[in-house]
Enzyme design. Structure first.
Site, PDB file in Angstrom:
ATOM      1  N   ARG A  65       0.841  -1.202   0.000  1.00 30.27           N
ATOM      2  CA  ARG A  65       0.000   0.000   0.000  1.00 30.27           C
ATOM      3  C   ARG A  65       0.872   1.246   0.000  1.00 30.27           C
ATOM      4  O   ARG A  65       0.564   2.231  -0.682  1.00 30.27           O
ATOM      5  CB  ARG A  65      -0.935  -0.001   1.211  1.00 30.27           C
ATOM      6  CG  ARG A  65      -2.037  -1.034   1.145  1.00 30.27           C
ATOM      7  CD  ARG A  65      -2.975  -0.923   2.329  1.00 30.27           C
ATOM      8  NE  ARG A  65      -3.772   0.299   2.272  1.00 30.27           N
ATOM      9  CZ  ARG A  65      -4.515   0.751   3.283  1.00 30.27           C
ATOM     10  NH1 ARG A  65      -4.545   0.090   4.438  1.00 30.27           N
ATOM     11  NH2 ARG A  65      -5.220   1.862   3.151  1.00 30.27           N
ATOM     12  N   CYS A  76      -0.778   6.543   9.002  1.00 30.68           N
ATOM     13  CA  CYS A  76      -1.184   5.259   8.423  1.00 30.68           C
ATOM     14  C   CYS A  76      -2.254   5.586   7.380  1.00 30.68           C
ATOM     15  O   CYS A  76      -2.079   6.484   6.566  1.00 30.68           O
ATOM     16  CB  CYS A  76      -1.683   4.300   9.496  1.00 30.68           C
ATOM     17  SG  CYS A  76      -2.999   4.967  10.555  1.00 30.68           S
TER      18      CYS A  76
END
Length: 280
Positions: free
Chosen positions: A180, A236
């Protein structure tokens, strides 16, 4: 300093000083927002209360601010008191296993000035593995008055992140998995990649091969490339999986650590913000 408590230590504490301990179940699934509460209703650690990631540990998402904005801290402090917590209470928080949600509550309590909060190593699954009892009985709550000592220095907003990246006065960590971070996959958001300048430290790397929390000395080695005299801003996707990294950094001896609550989901809500896909 450790913020992790073992099942055996929790069991011993409950047998000797239960009146001053509150256990909080925060099991949750990002793909099914009701799953954690259903698990809690089915069974939980004896005496445990339930707090929900989206209803209790976050506020409603808006255009900016990320997918899981911080809760209103005055309201949250009141909720904390209502489940029997004050500054003299030891709080033990557990997930299904060693997930990211327990660390989110641990961090929120830190922001309110509560120092006696711990994450249960191995969570619900480890409690069961050691053949300890669970129950479907709901606890009788004894509300207390919780007086928050707000620590605003624990967070960094998007403007601060931009400024400190530009001036190289802080290290920004991206806690998501590598694929990611590199933008090869993105299951949750309409853009893929990472904040330019962010370094990748996948949050699950603070756990060992057995899934338990790594010891302090191992965490110091894990983060050894980060200078301890530099500010660290942890991000995050939406301010959840950053929290295990914050907890681990604190255990490794880092003091100047902040959460970027909106994280990548906030960053990409501004069309003008650039995105990087290469290793940094």
């Amino acid at each position: 300093m450790t913020y992790i408590i073992s099942v055996s230590r929790l069991k011993n504490r409950l047998e000797n000083n239960r009146d001053n301990t509150v256990i909080v179940d925060v099991r949750f699934q990002l793909t099914d927002s009701e799953a954690g509460r259903k698990q809690y209703i089915k069974d939980h650690l004896p005496g445990a209360v339930y707090l929900d990631l989206e209803k209790d540990l976050s506020s409603k998402a808006e255009k900016h601010g990320g997918k899981h904005p911080l809760p209103d801290m005055t309201t949250f402090a009141r909720k904390v008191g209502n489940i029997g917590i004050d500054h003299n209470t030891t709080v033990v928080i557990y997930d299904q296993a060693n997930e990211m949600f327990a660390a989110r509550l641990w961090w929120l309590l830190q922001c309110l000035g509560h120092e006696k909060a711990y994450v249960l190593d191995g969570g619900y699954e480890e409690w069961l593995r050691q053949e300890n009892p669970v129950t479907d009985q709901m606890p009788v709550l004894e509300p207390k008055r919780f007086r928050p000592i707000l620590r605003d220095e624990q967070t960094a907003n998007i403007d601060e992140v931009k400024e400190k990246l530009e001036n190289d006065t802080a290290i920004v960590i991206d806690s998501r998995e590598r694929e990611r971070y590199l933008g090869n996959i993105e299951p949750l958001y309409h853009k893929a990649g990472h904040i330019p300048g962010a370094k990748n430290y996948f949050w699950k790397d603070v756990l060992n091969k057995k899934g338990s929390w790594k010891k302090d000395e191992v965490l110091r080695e894990h983060f050894s490339a980060i200078p301890k005299d530099k500010e660290v801003i942890v991000s995050c996707g939406s301010g959840i999986s950053a929290c295990p990294n914050i907890l681990a950094l604190k255990m490794a001896g880092y003091d100047n650590v902040k959460l970027y609550p909106g994280s990548f989901s906030d960053w990409i809500s501004y069309e003008e913000n650039k995105i990087e896909k290469k290793e940094e």
